[in-house]
Design a protein around this motif. Structure first.
Motif, mmCIF file in Angstrom:
data_model
loop_
_atom_site.group_PDB
_atom_site.id
_atom_site.type_symbol
_atom_site.label_atom_id
_atom_site.label_comp_id
_atom_site.label_asym_id
_atom_site.label_seq_id
_atom_site.Cartn_x
_atom_site.Cartn_y
_atom_site.Cartn_z
ATOM 1 N N LEU A 1 19.035 -6.577 -1.372
ATOM 2 C CA LEU A 1 17.909 -5.733 -1.572
ATOM 3 C C LEU A 1 18.098 -4.614 -0.392
ATOM 4 C CD1 LEU A 1 15.227 -5.215 -2.895
ATOM 5 C CD2 LEU A 1 14.263 -6.797 -1.100
ATOM 6 N N ILE A 2 18.325 -5.240 0.748
ATOM 7 C CA ILE A 2 18.349 -4.176 1.819
ATOM 8 C C ILE A 2 19.333 -3.248 1.957
ATOM 9 C CG2 ILE A 2 18.759 -4.072 4.435
ATOM 10 C CD1 ILE A 2 17.264 -7.202 4.282
ATOM 11 N N ASP A 3 20.647 -3.742 1.714
ATOM 12 C CA ASP A 3 21.766 -2.951 1.330
ATOM 13 C C ASP A 3 21.657 -1.861 0.075
ATOM 14 O OD1 ASP A 3 23.167 -4.019 3.159
ATOM 15 O OD2 ASP A 3 24.483 -5.332 1.713
ATOM 16 N N LEU A 4 20.939 -2.071 -0.787
ATOM 17 C CA LEU A 4 20.389 -1.027 -1.925
ATOM 18 C C LEU A 4 19.558 -0.144 -1.355
ATOM 19 C CD1 LEU A 4 20.272 -3.558 -5.010
ATOM 20 C CD2 LEU A 4 22.007 -1.495 -4.704
ATOM 21 N N ALA A 5 18.662 -0.510 -0.310
ATOM 22 C CA ALA A 5 17.641 0.395 0.322
ATOM 23 C C ALA A 5 18.303 1.280 1.047
ATOM 24 C CB ALA A 5 16.722 -0.467 1.088
ATOM 25 N N LEU A 6 19.587 0.879 1.669
ATOM 26 C CA LEU A 6 20.341 1.586 2.754
ATOM 27 C C LEU A 6 20.970 2.677 1.816
ATOM 28 C CD1 LEU A 6 21.489 -0.863 5.335
ATOM 29 C CD2 LEU A 6 19.740 0.854 5.476
ATOM 30 N N CYS A 7 21.360 2.439 0.795
ATOM 31 C CA CYS A 7 22.226 3.411 -0.277
ATOM 32 C C CYS A 7 21.433 4.288 -1.200
ATOM 33 C CB CYS A 7 23.229 2.365 -1.083
ATOM 34 S SG CYS A 7 24.243 1.523 -0.176
ATOM 35 N N VAL A 8 19.982 3.908 -1.525
ATOM 36 C CA VAL A 8 19.370 4.772 -2.265
ATOM 37 C C VAL A 8 19.366 6.301 -1.818
ATOM 38 C CG1 VAL A 8 17.242 4.137 -1.386
ATOM 39 C CG2 VAL A 8 17.399 4.894 -3.827
ATOM 40 N N LYS A 9 19.463 7.196 -2.501
ATOM 41 C CA LYS A 9 19.611 8.823 -2.391
ATOM 42 C C LYS A 9 18.400 9.429 -2.929
ATOM 43 C CE LYS A 9 24.739 8.928 -1.770
ATOM 44 N NZ LYS A 9 24.909 7.445 -1.954
ATOM 45 N N LYS A 10 17.739 8.946 -4.044
ATOM 46 C CA LYS A 10 16.826 9.795 -4.630
ATOM 47 C C LYS A 10 15.531 9.104 -4.778
ATOM 48 C CE LYS A 10 19.531 10.379 -8.074
ATOM 49 N NZ LYS A 10 20.132 11.058 -9.652
ATOM 50 N N THR A 11 15.322 8.002 -5.662
ATOM 51 C CA THR A 11 14.069 7.258 -5.910
ATOM 52 C C THR A 11 14.230 5.939 -5.797
ATOM 53 O OG1 THR A 11 14.594 7.302 -8.265
ATOM 54 C CG2 THR A 11 13.418 9.170 -7.382
ATOM 55 N N LEU A 12 13.063 5.405 -5.506
ATOM 56 C CA LEU A 12 13.053 3.811 -5.301
ATOM 57 C C LEU A 12 11.446 3.523 -5.918
ATOM 58 C CD1 LEU A 12 14.058 1.259 -2.335
ATOM 59 C CD2 LEU A 12 11.970 1.106 -3.981
ATOM 60 N N TYR A 13 11.528 2.888 -7.130
ATOM 61 C CA TYR A 13 10.338 2.529 -7.863
ATOM 62 C C TYR A 13 10.368 0.861 -8.102
ATOM 63 C CZ TYR A 13 10.168 7.428 -9.207
ATOM 64 O OH TYR A 13 10.123 8.819 -9.183
ATOM 65 N N ALA A 14 9.406 0.321 -7.622
ATOM 66 C CA ALA A 14 9.240 -1.270 -7.512
ATOM 67 C C ALA A 14 8.007 -1.757 -7.836
ATOM 68 C CB ALA A 14 9.580 -1.476 -6.193
ATOM 69 N N THR A 15 7.891 -2.971 -8.448
ATOM 70 C CA THR A 15 6.673 -3.690 -8.849
ATOM 71 C C THR A 15 6.738 -5.124 -7.973
ATOM 72 O OG1 THR A 15 7.755 -4.866 -10.556
ATOM 73 C CG2 THR A 15 6.628 -2.853 -11.262
ATOM 74 N N SER A 16 5.782 -5.374 -7.751
ATOM 75 C CA SER A 16 5.506 -6.800 -6.888
ATOM 76 C C SER A 16 4.549 -7.697 -7.262
ATOM 77 C CB SER A 16 5.242 -6.180 -5.233
ATOM 78 O OG SER A 16 5.154 -7.305 -4.746
ATOM 79 N N THR A 17 4.683 -8.611 -7.921
ATOM 80 C CA THR A 17 3.676 -9.592 -8.500
ATOM 81 C C THR A 17 3.485 -10.493 -7.424
ATOM 82 O OG1 THR A 17 5.418 -11.032 -9.478
ATOM 83 C CG2 THR A 17 4.726 -9.093 -10.967
#
Length: 344
Positions: free
Chosen positions: A184-200
Protein backbone atom coordinates in the motif's frame (compact mmCIF):
# COMPACT_ATOMS: atom_id res chain seq x y z
CA UNK A 1 57.98 -72.26 -4.90
CA UNK A 2 56.55 -75.08 -6.98
CA UNK A 3 57.36 -75.88 -10.54
CA UNK A 4 53.76 -75.13 -11.56
CA UNK A 5 54.10 -71.53 -10.49
CA UNK A 6 57.33 -71.18 -12.40
CA UNK A 7 55.85 -72.66 -15.52
CA UNK A 8 52.91 -70.26 -15.82
CA UNK A 9 52.85 -66.55 -16.61
CA UNK A 10 51.07 -63.74 -18.41
CA UNK A 11 53.40 -63.59 -21.42
CA UNK A 12 50.87 -65.41 -23.59
CA UNK A 13 53.24 -68.27 -24.60
CA UNK A 14 51.74 -71.66 -23.96
CA UNK A 15 53.96 -74.25 -22.21
CA UNK A 16 54.55 -77.66 -23.74
CA UNK A 17 53.89 -79.37 -20.44
CA UNK A 18 52.64 -77.92 -17.15
CA UNK A 19 55.14 -78.03 -14.29
CA UNK A 20 58.34 -78.19 -16.42
CA UNK A 21 60.40 -74.99 -16.89
CA UNK A 22 60.62 -73.59 -20.39
CA UNK A 23 64.43 -73.46 -20.27
CA UNK A 24 64.52 -77.22 -19.73
CA UNK A 25 62.39 -77.71 -22.82
CA UNK A 26 64.63 -75.42 -24.85
CA UNK A 27 67.72 -77.43 -23.81
CA UNK A 28 65.94 -80.72 -24.50
CA UNK A 29 64.73 -79.64 -27.93
CA UNK A 30 68.17 -78.20 -28.80
CA UNK A 31 69.94 -81.38 -27.70
CA UNK A 32 67.47 -83.53 -29.58
CA UNK A 33 67.96 -81.50 -32.76
CA UNK A 34 71.75 -81.62 -32.43
CA UNK A 35 71.72 -85.36 -31.66
CA UNK A 36 69.34 -86.04 -34.50
CA UNK A 37 71.56 -84.10 -36.89
CA UNK A 38 74.63 -85.96 -35.70
CA UNK A 39 72.98 -89.38 -36.13
CA UNK A 40 71.64 -88.42 -39.52
CA UNK A 41 75.05 -87.33 -40.76
CA UNK A 42 76.58 -90.53 -39.35
CA UNK A 43 74.06 -92.67 -41.17
CA UNK A 44 74.46 -90.74 -44.39
CA UNK A 45 78.23 -90.41 -44.28
CA UNK A 46 79.27 -93.49 -42.28
CA UNK A 47 82.51 -91.93 -41.08
CA UNK A 48 82.63 -91.39 -37.31
CA UNK A 49 85.66 -89.17 -37.55
CA UNK A 50 84.19 -86.72 -39.99
CA UNK A 51 84.26 -83.23 -38.55
CA UNK A 52 81.19 -82.23 -40.56
CA UNK A 53 79.03 -84.49 -38.41
CA UNK A 54 79.86 -82.36 -35.39
CA UNK A 55 79.61 -79.10 -37.30
CA UNK A 56 76.19 -80.02 -38.67
CA UNK A 57 74.88 -81.10 -35.27
CA UNK A 58 76.21 -77.92 -33.58
CA UNK A 59 74.85 -75.66 -36.31
CA UNK A 60 71.46 -77.33 -36.33
CA UNK A 61 71.25 -77.33 -32.53
CA UNK A 62 72.28 -73.67 -32.38
CA UNK A 63 69.75 -72.80 -35.09
CA UNK A 64 67.05 -74.65 -33.15
CA UNK A 65 67.92 -72.78 -29.96
CA UNK A 66 67.93 -69.45 -31.79
CA UNK A 67 64.59 -70.23 -33.41
CA UNK A 68 63.09 -71.04 -30.00
CA UNK A 69 64.33 -67.77 -28.58
CA UNK A 70 63.04 -65.92 -31.61
CA UNK A 71 59.64 -67.55 -31.24
CA UNK A 72 59.64 -66.71 -27.53
CA UNK A 73 60.71 -63.14 -28.29
CA UNK A 74 57.98 -62.86 -30.91
CA UNK A 75 55.36 -64.06 -28.46
CA UNK A 76 56.54 -61.62 -25.80
CA UNK A 77 56.64 -58.80 -28.37
CA UNK A 78 53.09 -59.60 -29.44
CA UNK A 79 51.97 -59.51 -25.83
CA UNK A 80 53.65 -56.11 -25.36
CA UNK A 81 52.12 -54.80 -28.58
CA UNK A 82 48.67 -55.95 -27.55
CA UNK A 83 49.13 -54.37 -24.14
CA UNK A 84 50.33 -51.11 -25.70
CA UNK A 85 47.47 -51.20 -28.19
CA UNK A 86 44.96 -51.64 -25.40
CA UNK A 87 46.63 -48.85 -23.44
CA UNK A 88 46.53 -46.55 -26.46
CA UNK A 89 42.86 -47.42 -27.06
CA UNK A 90 42.09 -46.67 -23.43
CA UNK A 91 43.95 -43.36 -23.68
CA UNK A 92 42.06 -42.48 -26.88
CA UNK A 93 38.75 -43.32 -25.22
CA UNK A 94 39.73 -41.36 -22.13
CA UNK A 95 40.79 -38.37 -24.23
CA UNK A 96 37.58 -38.60 -26.24
CA UNK A 97 35.50 -38.68 -23.05
CA UNK A 98 37.50 -35.79 -21.59
CA UNK A 99 37.07 -33.84 -24.81
CA UNK A 100 33.33 -34.49 -24.77
CA UNK A 101 33.11 -33.42 -21.12
CA UNK A 102 35.17 -30.28 -21.75
CA UNK A 103 33.09 -29.42 -24.79
CA UNK A 104 29.88 -29.94 -22.84
CA UNK A 105 31.23 -27.77 -20.01
CA UNK A 106 32.30 -25.05 -22.44
CA UNK A 107 28.96 -25.18 -24.25
CA UNK A 108 27.14 -24.99 -20.93
CA UNK A 109 29.29 -22.07 -19.81
CA UNK A 110 28.70 -20.22 -23.07
CA UNK A 111 24.99 -20.98 -22.80
CA UNK A 112 24.96 -19.44 -19.32
CA UNK A 113 26.93 -16.46 -20.59
CA UNK A 114 24.54 -16.04 -23.51
CA UNK A 115 21.59 -16.37 -21.17
CA UNK A 116 23.04 -13.80 -18.78
CA UNK A 117 23.89 -11.49 -21.68
CA UNK A 118 20.39 -11.83 -23.10
CA UNK A 119 18.89 -11.26 -19.66
CA UNK A 120 20.87 -8.08 -19.03
CA UNK A 121 20.12 -6.91 -22.57
CA UNK A 122 16.43 -7.25 -21.78
CA UNK A 123 16.97 -5.44 -18.50
CA UNK A 124 18.76 -2.58 -20.27
CA UNK A 125 15.98 -2.39 -22.85
CA UNK A 126 13.23 -2.47 -20.24
CA UNK A 127 11.45 0.61 -18.98
CA UNK A 128 12.38 -0.47 -15.47
CA UNK A 129 15.54 0.91 -13.93
CA UNK A 130 18.29 -1.52 -14.85
CA UNK A 131 20.66 -0.21 -12.17
CA UNK A 132 18.30 -1.52 -9.49
CA UNK A 133 18.38 -5.01 -11.01
CA UNK A 134 22.19 -4.89 -11.18
CA UNK A 135 22.29 -3.68 -7.60
CA UNK A 136 20.06 -6.58 -6.53
CA UNK A 137 22.26 -9.16 -8.29
CA UNK A 138 25.48 -7.74 -6.82
CA UNK A 139 24.04 -7.58 -3.32
CA UNK A 140 22.71 -11.14 -3.57
CA UNK A 141 26.09 -12.51 -4.68
CA UNK A 142 27.83 -10.68 -1.84
CA UNK A 143 25.35 -12.13 0.66
CA UNK A 144 26.06 -15.59 -0.75
CA UNK A 145 29.83 -15.11 -0.35
CA UNK A 146 30.06 -13.31 2.98
CA UNK A 147 26.93 -13.80 5.06
CA UNK A 148 26.37 -16.62 7.61
CA UNK A 149 24.04 -19.52 6.89
CA UNK A 150 20.84 -18.10 8.38
CA UNK A 151 21.29 -14.85 6.45
CA UNK A 152 21.79 -16.77 3.19
CA UNK A 153 18.61 -18.74 3.79
CA UNK A 154 16.70 -15.57 4.59
CA UNK A 155 18.03 -13.88 1.44
CA UNK A 156 16.97 -16.87 -0.65
CA UNK A 157 13.46 -16.76 0.78
CA UNK A 158 13.16 -13.01 0.15
CA UNK A 159 14.45 -13.41 -3.41
CA UNK A 160 12.01 -16.26 -3.98
CA UNK A 161 9.15 -14.09 -2.70
CA UNK A 162 10.23 -11.24 -4.98
CA UNK A 163 10.45 -13.56 -7.99
CA UNK A 164 6.97 -14.92 -7.25
CA UNK A 165 5.63 -11.36 -7.01
CA UNK A 166 7.15 -10.46 -10.39
CA UNK A 167 5.59 -13.57 -11.96
CA UNK A 168 2.23 -12.72 -10.39
CA UNK A 169 2.41 -9.17 -11.75
CA UNK A 170 2.96 -10.61 -15.24
CA UNK A 171 -0.20 -12.69 -14.87
CA UNK A 172 -2.21 -9.62 -13.83
CA UNK A 173 -2.96 -10.59 -10.23
CA UNK A 174 -1.07 -11.00 -6.96
CA UNK A 175 -2.27 -12.05 -3.51
CA UNK A 176 -0.82 -11.67 -0.03
CA UNK A 177 -1.98 -13.02 3.29
CA UNK A 178 -3.54 -10.43 5.60
CA UNK A 179 -3.30 -6.70 4.89
CA UNK A 180 -0.04 -5.88 3.14
CA UNK A 181 0.81 -2.37 4.29
CA UNK A 182 4.15 -2.34 2.44
CA UNK A 183 2.40 -2.78 -0.91
CA UNK A 184 0.00 0.00 0.00
CA UNK A 185 2.71 2.49 0.95
CA UNK A 186 4.93 1.61 -2.02
CA UNK A 187 2.04 2.09 -4.43
CA UNK A 188 1.33 5.49 -2.86
CA UNK A 189 4.95 6.43 -3.49
CA UNK A 190 4.66 5.31 -7.13
CA UNK A 191 1.26 6.79 -8.10
CA UNK A 192 1.51 9.59 -10.67
CA UNK A 193 -2.02 10.75 -11.58
CA UNK A 194 -4.96 9.58 -9.47
CA UNK A 195 -5.68 7.62 -6.32
CA UNK A 196 -9.34 6.74 -5.76
CA UNK A 197 -10.19 4.74 -2.64
CA UNK A 198 -13.10 3.42 -0.60
CA UNK A 199 -12.87 2.75 3.13
CA UNK A 200 -15.46 0.65 4.92
CA UNK A 201 -15.79 -0.40 8.55
CA UNK A 202 -13.44 -3.32 7.78
CA UNK A 203 -10.34 -1.09 7.81
CA UNK A 204 -11.57 1.62 10.15
CA UNK A 205 -9.02 0.66 12.83
CA UNK A 206 -6.24 1.00 10.27
CA UNK A 207 -6.38 4.82 10.39
CA UNK A 208 -5.14 4.88 13.99
CA UNK A 209 -2.11 2.68 13.24
CA UNK A 210 1.49 3.56 12.47
CA UNK A 211 1.33 2.31 8.83
CA UNK A 212 -1.61 4.70 8.28
CA UNK A 213 0.59 7.64 9.24
CA UNK A 214 3.23 6.60 6.70
CA UNK A 215 0.51 6.03 4.13
CA UNK A 216 -0.88 9.53 4.63
CA UNK A 217 2.59 11.04 4.39
CA UNK A 218 3.18 9.18 1.11
CA UNK A 219 -0.13 10.47 -0.26
CA UNK A 220 0.64 14.04 0.79
CA UNK A 221 4.02 13.78 -0.94
CA UNK A 222 2.33 12.52 -4.10
CA UNK A 223 -0.11 15.45 -3.99
CA UNK A 224 2.58 18.09 -3.41
CA UNK A 225 5.34 16.84 -5.70
CA UNK A 226 3.46 15.11 -8.53
CA UNK A 227 0.04 16.74 -8.44
CA UNK A 228 -1.78 13.47 -7.79
CA UNK A 229 -5.53 13.73 -7.25
CA UNK A 230 -6.51 11.72 -4.17
CA UNK A 231 -10.15 10.93 -3.40
CA UNK A 232 -11.31 8.79 -0.51
CA UNK A 233 -14.88 7.78 0.23
CA UNK A 234 -15.63 6.54 3.75
CA UNK A 235 -18.65 4.22 3.59
CA UNK A 236 -21.04 3.29 6.39
CA UNK A 237 -24.16 1.15 6.30
CA UNK A 238 -26.62 3.50 8.07
CA UNK A 239 -26.74 7.25 8.85
CA UNK A 240 -26.32 6.71 12.60
CA UNK A 241 -22.85 5.28 11.92
CA UNK A 242 -21.59 8.72 10.84
CA UNK A 243 -19.88 9.53 14.13
CA UNK A 244 -17.77 12.42 15.26
CA UNK A 245 -14.71 10.15 15.21
CA UNK A 246 -15.34 9.40 11.53
CA UNK A 247 -15.69 13.12 10.76
CA UNK A 248 -12.38 13.76 12.50
CA UNK A 249 -10.73 11.11 10.33
CA UNK A 250 -12.06 12.91 7.25
CA UNK A 251 -10.79 16.25 8.52
CA UNK A 252 -7.35 14.78 9.16
CA UNK A 253 -7.30 13.45 5.61
CA UNK A 254 -8.24 16.86 4.20
CA UNK A 255 -5.35 18.45 6.08
CA UNK A 256 -3.09 16.20 3.99
CA UNK A 257 -4.69 17.49 0.80
CA UNK A 258 -7.03 14.51 0.30
CA UNK A 259 -10.59 15.01 -0.92
CA UNK A 260 -12.43 12.90 1.67
CA UNK A 261 -16.17 12.27 1.84
CA UNK A 262 -18.61 10.12 3.81
CA UNK A 263 -21.24 8.01 2.10
CA UNK A 264 -24.15 6.00 3.52
CA UNK A 265 -24.61 2.83 1.49
CA UNK A 266 -28.31 2.48 2.32
CA UNK A 267 -28.86 5.88 0.71
CA UNK A 268 -26.42 5.50 -2.17
CA UNK A 269 -27.83 2.18 -3.42
CA UNK A 270 -24.49 0.94 -4.80
CA UNK A 271 -26.07 -2.25 -6.15
CA UNK A 272 -24.22 -4.73 -3.96
CA UNK A 273 -21.68 -5.01 -1.18
CA UNK A 274 -18.76 -2.64 -1.60
CA UNK A 275 -15.30 -3.94 -0.70
CA UNK A 276 -12.36 -1.83 0.35
CA UNK A 277 -10.45 -1.02 -2.82
CA UNK A 278 -7.96 1.57 -4.03
CA UNK A 279 -7.45 2.40 -7.70
CA UNK A 280 -3.97 3.67 -8.59
CA UNK A 281 -3.65 5.68 -11.83
CA UNK A 282 -6.67 3.84 -13.24
CA UNK A 283 -4.41 0.84 -13.92
CA UNK A 284 -4.08 -1.19 -10.72
CA UNK A 285 -6.60 -2.06 -8.03
CA UNK A 286 -5.57 -2.79 -4.44
CA UNK A 287 -8.26 -4.68 -2.54
CA UNK A 288 -8.67 -6.24 0.89
CA UNK A 289 -10.94 -9.16 1.71
CA UNK A 290 -12.43 -9.45 5.23
CA UNK A 291 -12.57 -12.63 7.30
CA UNK A 292 -15.51 -13.80 9.44
CA UNK A 293 -14.39 -11.36 12.16
CA UNK A 294 -14.76 -8.51 9.63
CA UNK A 295 -11.02 -7.88 9.61
CA UNK A 296 -8.71 -7.70 6.58
CA UNK A 297 -7.77 -11.29 5.77
CA UNK A 298 -6.13 -11.00 2.35
CA UNK A 299 -4.66 -8.34 0.08
CA UNK A 300 -5.22 -8.64 -3.66
CA UNK A 301 -3.67 -6.75 -6.54
CA UNK A 302 -5.69 -6.82 -9.74
CA UNK A 303 -4.43 -5.42 -13.03
CA UNK A 304 -6.85 -6.92 -15.57
CA UNK A 305 -8.37 -4.07 -17.55
CA UNK A 306 -11.96 -5.30 -17.19
CA UNK A 307 -11.68 -5.57 -13.41
CA UNK A 308 -10.07 -2.14 -13.00
CA UNK A 309 -12.65 -0.47 -15.22
CA UNK A 310 -15.46 -2.08 -13.23
CA UNK A 311 -13.99 -0.67 -10.01
CA UNK A 312 -13.59 2.77 -11.60
CA UNK A 313 -17.26 2.79 -12.66
CA UNK A 314 -18.33 1.69 -9.19
CA UNK A 315 -16.28 4.42 -7.52
CA UNK A 316 -17.47 7.12 -9.93
CA UNK A 317 -21.09 6.15 -9.23
CA UNK A 318 -20.61 6.29 -5.47
CA UNK A 319 -18.60 9.53 -5.62
CA UNK A 320 -21.19 11.29 -7.77
CA UNK A 321 -23.93 10.38 -5.25
CA UNK A 322 -22.11 12.06 -2.33
CA UNK A 323 -21.41 15.66 -1.45
CA UNK A 324 -18.35 17.25 0.16
CA UNK A 325 -18.38 17.46 3.93
CA UNK A 326 -19.01 21.01 5.22
CA UNK A 327 -16.04 22.70 6.84
CA UNK A 328 -16.30 23.02 10.65
CA UNK A 329 -17.35 26.49 11.83
CA UNK A 330 -14.79 28.53 13.69
CA UNK A 331 -15.39 29.11 17.39
CA UNK A 332 -16.30 32.69 18.42
CA UNK A 333 -13.26 34.81 19.07
CA UNK A 334 -10.91 32.34 17.27
CA UNK A 335 -9.70 32.67 13.74
CA UNK A 336 -10.58 29.73 11.49
CA UNK A 337 -7.88 27.11 11.23
CA UNK A 338 -6.11 27.24 7.88
CA UNK A 339 -5.69 24.02 5.96
CA UNK A 340 -2.24 22.87 4.98
CA UNK A 341 -1.20 24.22 1.61
CA UNK A 342 -1.11 21.52 -1.04
CA UNK A 343 1.44 23.25 -3.23
CA UNK A 344 4.07 23.84 -0.58
Amino acid sequence: MSGASLGTGDNGAGLPRQGIPKLFWKILITASAAGGAFLLTVLLNGDDNNIWQWVASIVLGSATLIVQYLVDFGERLEVVENSQRRHIDDMKQSLANHHAEMRAAVDQSFAKINEATELFSKVDGSVLRSEEVTRLVKAYTQVGDEAPGIVKSFAEEELKRLAELMEDLISGRADSSFENHEWLIDLALCVKKTLYATSTTVDRDFWSSEPAKRYLVAQEKAIRTRGVEVRRLFLVDEPDEVTEALRQICQRQRRHGIDARIGVQSQLDPGGTVMDFIIFDGELCYETRPDHHVRPDMTMLRMKREHVEDRISQFDELWAATEPEPEPEAEPGRAPRRLRRVAE
